[in-house]
Scaffold this motif. Structure first.
Motif, short mmCIF file in Angstrom:
data_model
loop_
_atom_site.label_atom_id
_atom_site.label_comp_id
_atom_site.label_asym_id
_atom_site.label_seq_id
_atom_site.Cartn_x
_atom_site.Cartn_y
_atom_site.Cartn_z
N GLY A 195 1.99 -5.77 -8.32
CA GLY A 195 3.09 -4.84 -8.54
C GLY A 195 3.00 -4.14 -9.88
O GLY A 195 3.23 -2.93 -9.98
N VAL A 196 2.64 -4.87 -10.93
CA VAL A 196 2.57 -4.25 -12.25
C VAL A 196 1.33 -3.35 -12.36
O VAL A 196 1.35 -2.34 -13.07
N ILE A 197 0.26 -3.70 -11.64
CA ILE A 197 -0.91 -2.80 -11.58
C ILE A 197 -0.50 -1.46 -10.97
O ILE A 197 -0.88 -0.38 -11.46
N ALA A 198 0.30 -1.51 -9.90
CA ALA A 198 0.80 -0.28 -9.28
C ALA A 198 1.76 0.44 -10.22
O ALA A 198 1.72 1.68 -10.34
N LEU B 262 0.07 -6.65 -19.98
CA LEU B 262 0.56 -7.82 -20.71
C LEU B 262 1.97 -7.69 -21.27
O LEU B 262 2.69 -8.69 -21.35
N PRO B 263 2.43 -6.50 -21.68
CA PRO B 263 3.82 -6.40 -22.16
C PRO B 263 4.87 -6.80 -21.12
O PRO B 263 6.03 -7.03 -21.46
N PHE B 264 4.48 -6.87 -19.84
CA PHE B 264 5.41 -7.26 -18.78
C PHE B 264 5.44 -8.77 -18.56
O PHE B 264 6.30 -9.28 -17.83
N LEU B 265 4.52 -9.51 -19.17
CA LEU B 265 4.36 -10.94 -18.90
C LEU B 265 5.65 -11.75 -19.08
O LEU B 265 5.95 -12.60 -18.23
N PRO B 266 6.43 -11.55 -20.14
CA PRO B 266 7.63 -12.37 -20.29
C PRO B 266 8.66 -12.21 -19.16
O PRO B 266 9.57 -13.03 -19.04
N GLN B 267 8.50 -11.18 -18.33
CA GLN B 267 9.43 -10.97 -17.21
C GLN B 267 8.90 -11.53 -15.89
O GLN B 267 9.48 -11.27 -14.84
N HIS C 15 0.83 -1.21 0.00
CA HIS C 15 0.00 0.00 0.00
C HIS C 15 0.87 1.26 0.00
O HIS C 15 0.64 2.18 -0.79
N ILE C 16 1.87 1.29 0.86
CA ILE C 16 2.70 2.48 0.98
C ILE C 16 3.57 2.69 -0.25
O ILE C 16 3.62 3.79 -0.83
N TYR C 17 4.26 1.62 -0.70
CA TYR C 17 5.20 1.78 -1.81
C TYR C 17 4.53 1.85 -3.18
O TYR C 17 5.18 2.15 -4.18
N SER C 18 3.23 1.61 -3.23
CA SER C 18 2.49 1.84 -4.47
C SER C 18 1.93 3.26 -4.51
O SER C 18 1.14 3.59 -5.38
N GLY C 19 2.39 4.10 -3.58
CA GLY C 19 1.84 5.44 -3.48
C GLY C 19 0.39 5.42 -3.03
O GLY C 19 -0.39 6.29 -3.41
N ARG D 281 9.55 -9.81 -5.06
CA ARG D 281 9.02 -9.75 -6.43
C ARG D 281 8.26 -8.45 -6.65
O ARG D 281 8.32 -7.86 -7.73
N PHE D 282 7.51 -8.02 -5.65
CA PHE D 282 6.76 -6.77 -5.77
C PHE D 282 7.70 -5.61 -6.05
O PHE D 282 7.50 -4.84 -7.01
N PHE D 283 8.76 -5.47 -5.24
CA PHE D 283 9.68 -4.35 -5.43
C PHE D 283 10.45 -4.49 -6.74
O PHE D 283 10.75 -3.49 -7.40
N GLY D 284 10.75 -5.73 -7.14
CA GLY D 284 11.41 -5.93 -8.42
C GLY D 284 10.52 -5.55 -9.58
O GLY D 284 10.98 -4.96 -10.58
N THR D 285 9.21 -5.84 -9.46
CA THR D 285 8.27 -5.52 -10.52
C THR D 285 8.18 -4.01 -10.74
O THR D 285 8.01 -3.54 -11.87
N LEU D 286 8.29 -3.23 -9.67
CA LEU D 286 8.20 -1.77 -9.79
C LEU D 286 9.32 -1.19 -10.64
O LEU D 286 9.22 -0.05 -11.12
N LYS D 287 10.38 -1.98 -10.87
CA LYS D 287 11.53 -1.50 -11.65
C LYS D 287 11.51 -1.98 -13.10
O LYS D 287 12.37 -1.60 -13.89
N LEU D 288 10.54 -2.83 -13.45
CA LEU D 288 10.53 -3.42 -14.79
C LEU D 288 10.14 -2.41 -15.86
O LEU D 288 9.46 -1.42 -15.60
N ARG D 289 10.56 -2.70 -17.08
CA ARG D 289 10.14 -1.96 -18.25
C ARG D 289 9.60 -2.95 -19.27
O ARG D 289 10.17 -4.02 -19.44
N PRO D 290 8.50 -2.62 -19.95
CA PRO D 290 7.94 -3.57 -20.93
C PRO D 290 8.93 -3.84 -22.05
O PRO D 290 9.65 -2.94 -22.51
N THR D 291 8.95 -5.08 -22.51
CA THR D 291 9.92 -5.47 -23.54
C THR D 291 9.26 -5.90 -24.84
O THR D 291 9.96 -6.13 -25.82
N MET D 292 7.93 -6.03 -24.86
CA MET D 292 7.24 -6.52 -26.05
C MET D 292 5.95 -5.74 -26.29
O MET D 292 5.36 -5.19 -25.36
N ARG D 293 5.52 -5.72 -27.55
CA ARG D 293 4.18 -5.24 -27.88
C ARG D 293 3.18 -6.37 -27.63
O ARG D 293 3.56 -7.53 -27.48
#
Length: 241
Positions: free
Chosen positions: A176-179, A165-170, A139-143, A213-225
């Motif tokens: 986390g990705v919703i946040a 969905l572009p984050f799925l391959p990671q 809750h806190i780290y998702s703003g 995993r949550f904190f790692g997800t916050l750092k991801l960038r999408p890699t696919m269309r």
């Protein structure tokens, strides 16, 4: 109207009742809906049970060749959803199908996602406490975007799900990705029953892993269309039936 996505892993004993209750709900609510069961390489008889389910409701089975985990299984199901509204829920009957209308009715025009804010004594005191700590951090780290006590019993608009969905391959953590993509979230309080399969498998150690995993997800960038994700899923994840 609605696609209901359900990840399946060691759920053979609850699938028939779950399917029956979803079928009855669809009739009672006069819903046009589909159920998408994502068999996450379950090692028990879940796939055989799924294949024997009656066609009392429109449903399909997505069979994964390797276990990818709950979040990725849900994202795969979202990819194949055909309706503009998607619900996600567990297969163990802790998420009661009869509560789905509350989540649907709570989704207003200003929301992308409605989470079930879980209440009730559905786990032991110790596990509820560790869950409270973890979800407080989320809750806190998702703003404060992700409500307290939010789980993966939720409704989400299809156009919002497409942003995930572009984050799925990671292999992201779904909440986390919703946040991360800053979807507009709210919640509604829902009583949660105890797990019919026994105590939750989320030990303190596992919750620490999920937090990582949550904190790692916050750092991801999408890699696919989206079209590339569809091709990747078909090639890498789907089993040959």
């Amino acid at each position: 109207m609605i696609s209901i996505v359900i990840p399946v892993y060691k759920s053979a004993s609850t699938l028939l009742e779950l399917h029956r209750r979803l079928s009855e709900l669809a009739v009672a609510a006069n819903w046009k809906c589909e159920v998408i069961y994502v068999n996450d390489a379950s090692p028990d008889q879940s796939l055989n049970v799924l294949k024997a389910l009656p066609h009392s409701i429109d449903f399909r089975i997505i069979n994964l060749k390797n276990n990818v985990g709950q979040s990725s299984a849900l994202l795969v199901g979202m990819l194949f959803a055909k309706h503009d509204l998607i619900a996600t829920m567990d297969a163990d009957l802790q998420d009661e199908p009869e509560k789905l209308p509350e989540l649907v009715h709570a989704l207003k025009s200003e929301n992308d996602v409605i989470f079930a804010k879980r209440k009730g004594s559905y786990e032991s005191g110790g596990r509820l406490f560790t869950s409270f700590i973890f979800k407080g951090l989320v809750h806190i780290y998702s703003g404060r975007r992700i409500p307290m006590n939010a789980g993966l019993f939720m409704t989400i608009r299809k156009h919002a799900a497409l942003q995930l969905l572009p984050f799925l391959p990671q292999s992201p953590y779904l909440i986390g990705v919703i946040a991360h993509v800053k979807l507009r979230c709210d919640s509604v309080a829902i009583d949660r029953k105890g797990n019919q399969l026994g105590e939750s498998s989320y030990t303190f150690k596992k919750r620490l892993a999920v937090a990582k995993r949550f904190f790692g997800t916050l750092k991801l960038r999408p890699t696919m269309r989206i079209d590339e994700v569809t091709e990747w899923v078909n090639l890498k994840l789907l089993a040959d039936d």
